[in-house]
Enzyme design. Structure first.
Site, short mmCIF file in Angstrom:
data_model
loop_
_atom_site.label_atom_id
_atom_site.label_comp_id
_atom_site.label_asym_id
_atom_site.label_seq_id
_atom_site.Cartn_x
_atom_site.Cartn_y
_atom_site.Cartn_z
CG ASN A 211 -4.22 57.14 -32.07
OD1 ASN A 211 -3.08 57.15 -31.63
ND2 ASN A 211 -5.04 58.16 -31.90
CG HIS B 275 -9.32 60.59 -22.78
ND1 HIS B 275 -10.22 61.19 -23.62
CD2 HIS B 275 -9.19 61.42 -21.70
CE1 HIS B 275 -10.63 62.33 -23.09
NE2 HIS B 275 -10.01 62.50 -21.92
#
Length: 204
Positions: free
Chosen positions: A15, A118
């Site tokens: 990410n 998340h």
């Protein structure tokens, strides 16, 4: 003015890489000014180095070793971490796979400037094993899809801050946990960049 991002990561840093790539190709009008990891073997550190981004490792262990009060040791760690992050004067602190619950000793320094990614929908499967728990729930017939969210981190709750963006990720009949995980990660990479851009837009 170009927005300044400090990224905290603990693992492979895919990410983080999505953010780096989005900055390079102009999709994200920002600069990653520093990457901090808390695990010495975190690949995220290598990604930062290859991208020419200042990086450092700040493990929690030395604070806990021999500490009579573990909670106080964690607060000291968070205070020192906040000092390091604040030195870059970030517009946003991005938790991209950061496996450490931040205390208010950190969060109070960056109100409404800490966001977390998340791999689950709001209110579902908080914590580090979200994908495994989603898969187990799917096999038990309890859920029909997975999900991803980006949210603000405002307190010491786990994956429960105000939601910035969320998206369901379908689970196919022929999926394995590996194929589902890959699909979730693809959504993560896109959603994190889009959410960061959304948060930064009014701050320009």
């Amino acid at each position: 003015m170009t927005a300044r991002l400090v990224v905290l990561a603990s693992g492979s840093g895919t990410n983080l890489q999505a953010l780096i790539d989005a900055v390079r190709n102009g999709r994200l009008k920002a600069e990653v000014t520093r990457v901090i990891v808390n695990r010495r073997g975190a690949v995220a550190r290598q990604r930062a180095h290859r991208g020419g981004i200042p990086e450092e490792c700040r493990p929690l262990g030395p604070y806990l070793n021999g500490a009579p009060d573990r909670a106080e040791a964690r607060r000291r760690y968070d205070t020192d971490l906040a000092d390091a992050v604040a030195s870059d004067q970030p517009d946003l602190v991005v938790l991209a796979g950061w496996m450490h619950v931040l205390s208010m000793a950190f969060l109070d320094r960056f109100p409404n400037r800490v966001v977390n990614l998340h791999p689950a929908l709001p209110g579902m499967f908080p914590g580090a094993t979200a994908i495994d728990e989603t898969w187990a729930a799917y096999q038990a017939g309890e859920v029909t899809s997975a999900g991803v969210m980006v949210h603000y981190v405002v307190d010491e709750g786990i994956d429960d801050g105000p939601v910035i963006a969320c998206e369901e990720v379908p689970i196919h009949a022929d999926d394995s946990i590996e194929t589902l995980t890959e699909r979730i990660h693809r959504v993560e990479h896109r959603m994190l960049v889009d959410a960061v851009a959304t948060v930064l837009e009014p701050r320009r």
